[in-house]
Design an enzyme around this catalytic site. Sequence first.
Site, mmCIF file in Angstrom:
data_model
loop_
_atom_site.group_PDB
_atom_site.id
_atom_site.type_symbol
_atom_site.label_atom_id
_atom_site.label_comp_id
_atom_site.label_asym_id
_atom_site.label_seq_id
_atom_site.Cartn_x
_atom_site.Cartn_y
_atom_site.Cartn_z
ATOM 1 N N GLY A 128 -4.833 -9.255 3.402
ATOM 2 C CA GLY A 128 -5.546 -8.369 2.492
ATOM 3 C C GLY A 128 -4.888 -8.197 1.147
ATOM 4 N N CYS A 168 12.261 20.367 -9.001
ATOM 5 C CA CYS A 168 13.023 19.516 -8.101
ATOM 6 C C CYS A 168 13.917 20.400 -7.238
ATOM 7 C CB CYS A 168 13.867 18.532 -8.899
ATOM 8 S SG CYS A 168 15.086 17.630 -7.907
ATOM 9 N N HIS A 194 6.066 -0.473 -2.705
ATOM 10 C CA HIS A 194 5.553 0.222 -3.885
ATOM 11 C C HIS A 194 5.591 1.737 -3.739
ATOM 12 C CE1 HIS A 194 3.144 -3.602 -5.147
ATOM 13 N NE2 HIS A 194 4.412 -3.657 -5.489
ATOM 14 N N ASN A 215 0.830 -1.210 0.000
ATOM 15 C CA ASN A 215 0.000 0.000 0.000
ATOM 16 C C ASN A 215 0.862 1.256 0.000
ATOM 17 O OD1 ASN A 215 -2.168 -1.752 0.161
ATOM 18 N ND2 ASN A 215 -2.310 -1.590 2.391
#
Length: 226
Positions: free
Chosen positions: A169, A130, A103, A86
């Site tokens: 999950g 940036c 991720h 997640n």
Amino acid sequence: MRIAVLTGAGISAESGIKTFRATDGLWENHRIEDVATPAGFRRNPVLVHRFYNMRRADAARAQPNAAHRALAQLARHHQVTLITQNVDDLHERGGSPEVIHMHGSLLGALCAACGHRWPATLVMRSIDLCPSCGKPATRPDIVWFGEIPYHMERIWEAVENAEIFAAIGTSGQVYPAAGLAQHARRKGAETVELNLAASAVSSDFTDHRTGPTTEVVPAWVAELCR
């Protein structure tokens, strides 16, 4: 006891964050190729930022649930490596001391030009510069399709040394996450799946707990913390 835990979208779904694979999922109005690939970002960075700004706002409104808090409790009693697919911060806000985001995270910004990272603002734009190289190449620090997940060496090491591996999950169908249970089982770990329903890779697990994660995760943690 050394425990490696992998969590997926199902644990945050009960906090109101829509899952990727649900029929009414968050991404249904956008092609994956348009909002979750480097090529999509190059084609239309404005769309991609709008999409992730929405996800970031949804995550900020969501609150940790009983499953998030139970895993924080587990870490107070055992040596837990918490790995999540997640990109929200509900584990951290639920009290978990350390979380590996394989991720990436909605709270991070990444320069597509130089690779510099910094904390994301709630609203990000394609024209944001940036802070390191000064180029307008700001993107979410999210692992998109076709990119390599983060911290894989650390993840494989934790899974290899675990006495218990739990998947919570998650469908377990996307590699490399899909291979973690198999690897843990080969190394002699007890493997447990905690899901709303059995997944397509349930045969990789020696123990199965089905039901809402807000119910099955606290019950499982209570057993381990007795």
